[in-house]
Design a protein around this motif. Structure first.
Motif, PDB file in Angstrom:
ATOM      1  N   PRO A  27       1.905  20.555 -19.232  1.00 46.38           N
ATOM      2  CA  PRO A  27       1.484  20.455 -17.826  1.00 46.38           C
ATOM      3  C   PRO A  27       2.623  20.098 -16.869  1.00 46.38           C
ATOM      4  O   PRO A  27       2.640  20.546 -15.731  1.00 46.38           O
ATOM      5  CB  PRO A  27       0.444  19.345 -17.831  1.00 46.38           C
ATOM      6  N   ILE A  28       3.585  19.334 -17.344  1.00 49.04           N
ATOM      7  CA  ILE A  28       4.719  18.980 -16.486  1.00 49.04           C
ATOM      8  C   ILE A  28       5.541  20.218 -16.163  1.00 49.04           C
ATOM      9  O   ILE A  28       5.981  20.409 -15.027  1.00 49.04           O
ATOM     10  CB  ILE A  28       5.583  17.890 -17.163  1.00 49.04           C
ATOM     11  N   GLY A  29       5.748  21.099 -17.145  1.00 39.52           N
ATOM     12  CA  GLY A  29       6.462  22.343 -16.902  1.00 39.52           C
ATOM     13  C   GLY A  29       5.708  23.251 -15.956  1.00 39.52           C
ATOM     14  O   GLY A  29       6.304  23.918 -15.107  1.00 39.52           O
ATOM     15  N   LEU A  30       4.388  23.300 -16.082  1.00 36.66           N
ATOM     16  CA  LEU A  30       3.576  24.119 -15.185  1.00 36.66           C
ATOM     17  C   LEU A  30       3.661  23.597 -13.757  1.00 36.66           C
ATOM     18  O   LEU A  30       3.823  24.377 -12.817  1.00 36.66           O
ATOM     19  CB  LEU A  30       2.118  24.140 -15.651  1.00 36.66           C
ATOM     20  N   ILE A  31       3.595  22.304 -13.578  1.00 36.71           N
ATOM     21  CA  ILE A  31       3.712  21.709 -12.246  1.00 36.71           C
ATOM     22  C   ILE A  31       5.089  21.989 -11.666  1.00 36.71           C
ATOM     23  O   ILE A  31       5.228  22.346 -10.482  1.00 36.71           O
ATOM     24  CB  ILE A  31       3.405  20.205 -12.287  1.00 36.71           C
ATOM     25  N   ALA A  32       6.139  21.868 -12.484  1.00 40.70           N
ATOM     26  CA  ALA A  32       7.497  22.171 -12.027  1.00 40.70           C
ATOM     27  C   ALA A  32       7.605  23.630 -11.589  1.00 40.70           C
ATOM     28  O   ALA A  32       8.206  23.929 -10.552  1.00 40.70           O
ATOM     29  CB  ALA A  32       8.510  21.873 -13.128  1.00 40.70           C
ATOM     30  N   TYR A  33       7.012  24.544 -12.350  1.00 42.73           N
ATOM     31  CA  TYR A  33       7.062  25.959 -11.964  1.00 42.73           C
ATOM     32  C   TYR A  33       6.340  26.186 -10.644  1.00 42.73           C
ATOM     33  O   TYR A  33       6.824  26.919  -9.787  1.00 42.73           O
ATOM     34  CB  TYR A  33       6.465  26.855 -13.048  1.00 42.73           C
ATOM     35  N   LEU A  34       5.174  25.583 -10.476  1.00 40.62           N
ATOM     36  CA  LEU A  34       4.424  25.759  -9.240  1.00 40.62           C
ATOM     37  C   LEU A  34       5.177  25.220  -8.036  1.00 40.62           C
ATOM     38  O   LEU A  34       5.047  25.750  -6.928  1.00 40.62           O
ATOM     39  CB  LEU A  34       3.048  25.102  -9.368  1.00 40.62           C
ATOM     40  N   ILE A  35       5.960  24.170  -8.215  1.00 37.61           N
ATOM     41  CA  ILE A  35       6.752  23.618  -7.112  1.00 37.61           C
ATOM     42  C   ILE A  35       7.956  24.508  -6.793  1.00 37.61           C
ATOM     43  O   ILE A  35       8.259  24.753  -5.632  1.00 37.61           O
ATOM     44  CB  ILE A  35       7.207  22.181  -7.456  1.00 37.61           C
ATOM     45  N   VAL A  36       8.604  25.038  -7.827  1.00 38.02           N
ATOM     46  CA  VAL A  36       9.874  25.749  -7.652  1.00 38.02           C
ATOM     47  C   VAL A  36       9.692  27.227  -7.297  1.00 38.02           C
ATOM     48  O   VAL A  36      10.544  27.791  -6.629  1.00 38.02           O
ATOM     49  CB  VAL A  36      10.725  25.614  -8.946  1.00 38.02           C
ATOM     50  N   ALA A  81      -1.786  29.533 -19.561  1.00 35.67           N
ATOM     51  CA  ALA A  81      -0.787  29.082 -18.590  1.00 35.67           C
ATOM     52  C   ALA A  81       0.582  29.685 -18.896  1.00 35.67           C
ATOM     53  O   ALA A  81       1.281  30.132 -17.985  1.00 35.67           O
ATOM     54  CB  ALA A  81      -0.703  27.560 -18.580  1.00 35.67           C
ATOM     55  N   VAL A  82       0.970  29.720 -20.166  1.00 35.32           N
ATOM     56  CA  VAL A  82       2.265  30.305 -20.546  1.00 35.32           C
ATOM     57  C   VAL A  82       2.293  31.792 -20.200  1.00 35.32           C
ATOM     58  O   VAL A  82       3.275  32.289 -19.637  1.00 35.32           O
ATOM     59  CB  VAL A  82       2.554  30.074 -22.046  1.00 35.32           C
ATOM     60  N   ILE A  83       1.228  32.502 -20.503  1.00 28.05           N
ATOM     61  CA  ILE A  83       1.174  33.939 -20.207  1.00 28.05           C
ATOM     62  C   ILE A  83       1.202  34.169 -18.695  1.00 28.05           C
ATOM     63  O   ILE A  83       1.918  35.055 -18.210  1.00 28.05           O
ATOM     64  CB  ILE A  83      -0.074  34.576 -20.848  1.00 28.05           C
ATOM     65  N   TRP A  84       0.461  33.374 -17.938  1.00 22.78           N
ATOM     66  CA  TRP A  84       0.450  33.535 -16.490  1.00 22.78           C
ATOM     67  C   TRP A  84       1.819  33.245 -15.887  1.00 22.78           C
ATOM     68  O   TRP A  84       2.287  33.976 -15.010  1.00 22.78           O
ATOM     69  CB  TRP A  84      -0.606  32.632 -15.855  1.00 22.78           C
ATOM     70  N   VAL A  85       2.470  32.168 -16.332  1.00 20.17           N
ATOM     71  CA  VAL A  85       3.790  31.812 -15.809  1.00 20.17           C
ATOM     72  C   VAL A  85       4.790  32.916 -16.133  1.00 20.17           C
ATOM     73  O   VAL A  85       5.580  33.313 -15.268  1.00 20.17           O
ATOM     74  CB  VAL A  85       4.262  30.447 -16.354  1.00 20.17           C
ATOM     75  N   TYR A  86       4.760  33.436 -17.343  1.00 15.64           N
ATOM     76  CA  TYR A  86       5.674  34.519 -17.705  1.00 15.64           C
ATOM     77  C   TYR A  86       5.458  35.732 -16.805  1.00 15.64           C
ATOM     78  O   TYR A  86       6.412  36.292 -16.260  1.00 15.64           O
ATOM     79  CB  TYR A  86       5.495  34.920 -19.170  1.00 15.64           C
ATOM     80  N   TRP A 103      11.025  30.427 -17.920  1.00 13.16           N
ATOM     81  CA  TRP A 103       9.950  29.589 -17.407  1.00 13.16           C
ATOM     82  C   TRP A 103       8.805  29.480 -18.399  1.00 13.16           C
ATOM     83  O   TRP A 103       8.180  28.425 -18.521  1.00 13.16           O
ATOM     84  CB  TRP A 103       9.453  30.100 -16.062  1.00 13.16           C
ATOM     85  N   ALA A 104       8.507  30.564 -19.105  1.00  5.88           N
ATOM     86  CA  ALA A 104       7.459  30.503 -20.124  1.00  5.88           C
ATOM     87  C   ALA A 104       7.832  29.502 -21.215  1.00  5.88           C
ATOM     88  O   ALA A 104       6.980  28.740 -21.685  1.00  5.88           O
ATOM     89  CB  ALA A 104       7.216  31.882 -20.724  1.00  5.88           C
ATOM     90  N   LEU A 105       9.090  29.480 -21.612  1.00  9.96           N
ATOM     91  CA  LEU A 105       9.541  28.509 -22.614  1.00  9.96           C
ATOM     92  C   LEU A 105       9.458  27.081 -22.087  1.00  9.96           C
ATOM     93  O   LEU A 105       9.097  26.155 -22.829  1.00  9.96           O
ATOM     94  CB  LEU A 105      10.963  28.828 -23.066  1.00  9.96           C
ATOM     95  N   VAL A 106       9.796  26.894 -20.819  1.00  6.18           N
ATOM     96  CA  VAL A 106       9.706  25.556 -20.222  1.00  6.18           C
ATOM     97  C   VAL A 106       8.256  25.068 -20.225  1.00  6.18           C
ATOM     98  O   VAL A 106       7.969  23.934 -20.601  1.00  6.18           O
ATOM     99  CB  VAL A 106      10.287  25.554 -18.788  1.00  6.18           C
ATOM    100  N   VAL A 107       7.339  25.945 -19.823  1.00  5.23           N
ATOM    101  CA  VAL A 107       5.923  25.560 -19.794  1.00  5.23           C
ATOM    102  C   VAL A 107       5.405  25.324 -21.205  1.00  5.23           C
ATOM    103  O   VAL A 107       4.634  24.399 -21.444  1.00  5.23           O
ATOM    104  CB  VAL A 107       5.088  26.621 -19.046  1.00  5.23           C
ATOM    105  N   PHE A 108       5.842  26.134 -22.161  1.00  4.09           N
ATOM    106  CA  PHE A 108       5.422  25.956 -23.548  1.00  4.09           C
ATOM    107  C   PHE A 108       5.902  24.610 -24.091  1.00  4.09           C
ATOM    108  O   PHE A 108       5.159  23.896 -24.761  1.00  4.09           O
ATOM    109  CB  PHE A 108       5.957  27.098 -24.412  1.00  4.09           C
TER     110      PHE A 108
END
Length: 65
Positions: free
Chosen positions: A53-62, A24-29, A44-49
């Motif tokens: 899961p909350i950071g991943l959901i936030a990235y998918l929304i934003v 997930a971190v690699i994909w978000v980056y 964003w990778a740092l946020v997800v790390f």
């Protein structure tokens, strides 16, 4: 049920969760870098790390489509 079987099952689940979080971190980056540039991709990778899961959901929304 033998304790060693439970331990192996628990260890397998933890390993799968760890691998999914790294993926997930690699994909978000990669996705954020392509859409918004390297600096925001790293952020964003740092946020997800940090948030998991909350950071991943936030990235998918934003993220921009």
């Amino acid at each position: 049920m033998d304790a060693s079987i439970v331990g192996v099952g628990f260890g397998t689940i933890i390993l799968l969760i760890w691998i999914l979080s790294i993926v997930a971190v690699i994909w978000v980056y990669s996705d954020a870098k392509d859409k918004q540039g390297t600096n925001l991709g790293c952020l964003w990778a740092l946020v997800v790390f940090a948030a998991g899961p909350i950071g991943l959901i936030a990235y998918l929304i934003v993220r921009n489509k």
